[in-house]
Design a protein around this motif. Sequence first.
Motif, PDB file in Angstrom:
ATOM      1  N   LEU A   1     -23.616 -51.812  -8.334  1.00 45.38           N
ATOM      2  CA  LEU A   1     -23.090 -51.303  -7.070  1.00 45.38           C
ATOM      3  C   LEU A   1     -21.617 -50.950  -7.199  1.00 45.38           C
ATOM      4  O   LEU A   1     -20.850 -51.622  -7.903  1.00 45.38           O
ATOM      5  N   GLN A   2     -21.245 -49.882  -6.503  1.00 42.40           N
ATOM      6  CA  GLN A   2     -19.875 -49.396  -6.508  1.00 42.40           C
ATOM      7  C   GLN A   2     -19.360 -49.321  -5.068  1.00 42.40           C
ATOM      8  O   GLN A   2     -20.166 -49.253  -4.125  1.00 42.40           O
ATOM      9  N   PRO A   3     -18.055 -49.322  -4.885  1.00 43.86           N
ATOM     10  CA  PRO A   3     -17.522 -49.245  -3.515  1.00 43.86           C
ATOM     11  C   PRO A   3     -18.050 -48.056  -2.729  1.00 43.86           C
ATOM     12  O   PRO A   3     -18.235 -48.161  -1.504  1.00 43.86           O
ATOM     13  N   GLU A   4     -18.350 -46.963  -3.394  1.00 46.40           N
ATOM     14  CA  GLU A   4     -18.869 -45.795  -2.689  1.00 46.40           C
ATOM     15  C   GLU A   4     -20.306 -45.985  -2.205  1.00 46.40           C
ATOM     16  O   GLU A   4     -20.820 -45.141  -1.462  1.00 46.40           O
ATOM     17  N   ASP A   5     -20.943 -47.072  -2.601  1.00 46.24           N
ATOM     18  CA  ASP A   5     -22.269 -47.397  -2.079  1.00 46.24           C
ATOM     19  C   ASP A   5     -22.182 -48.125  -0.742  1.00 46.24           C
ATOM     20  O   ASP A   5     -23.217 -48.389  -0.106  1.00 46.24           O
ATOM     21  N   THR A   6     -20.983 -48.484  -0.331  1.00 39.25           N
ATOM     22  CA  THR A   6     -20.800 -49.163   0.943  1.00 39.25           C
ATOM     23  C   THR A   6     -21.274 -48.269   2.083  1.00 39.25           C
ATOM     24  O   THR A   6     -20.855 -47.124   2.211  1.00 39.25           O
ATOM     25  N   ALA A   7     -22.178 -48.807   2.902  1.00 38.94           N
ATOM     26  CA  ALA A   7     -22.762 -48.042   4.000  1.00 38.94           C
ATOM     27  C   ALA A   7     -23.714 -48.941   4.764  1.00 38.94           C
ATOM     28  O   ALA A   7     -24.036 -50.051   4.330  1.00 38.94           O
ATOM     29  N   VAL A   8     -24.168 -48.439   5.897  1.00 42.05           N
ATOM     30  CA  VAL A   8     -25.297 -49.046   6.587  1.00 42.05           C
ATOM     31  C   VAL A   8     -26.556 -48.397   6.030  1.00 42.05           C
ATOM     32  O   VAL A   8     -26.671 -47.167   6.003  1.00 42.05           O
ATOM     33  N   TYR A   9     -27.465 -49.213   5.576  1.00 45.89           N
ATOM     34  CA  TYR A   9     -28.705 -48.731   4.973  1.00 45.89           C
ATOM     35  C   TYR A   9     -29.842 -48.868   5.979  1.00 45.89           C
ATOM     36  O   TYR A   9     -30.000 -49.909   6.627  1.00 45.89           O
TER      37      TYR A   9
END
Length: 118
Positions: A85-93
Amino acid sequence: VQLQASGGGLVQAGGFLRLSCAASGRNMRRYIMGWFRQVQGKEREFVAAVSWGDGSTFYSDSVKGRFTISEDKPKNTVYLQMNSLQPEDTAVYYCAATVINGTRYDYWGQGTLVTVSS
């Protein structure tokens, strides 16, 4: 069809999480189950999908090779294993469902927040 997503949380970059989406409904083999994600202020983005009927999987280029979508038919549950996981994967899924050959995802679960710290 009702969908219940879970498994989000806070993880450091390079870590992993597994999201779950429990589905309730009849004839789930008629559906494709998908995962989407959304960052505030941006459009919802497709992540991955699996056809409940034949197990075909689909991934966005941004997660291919890092994320794996799978299904557990007896449990009516779809998983999204997220590695590296990378910071750009941060999101509401969000998990969602559409009938096979449908034109849009008609059923949506509530979101689960994934935060990746650098």
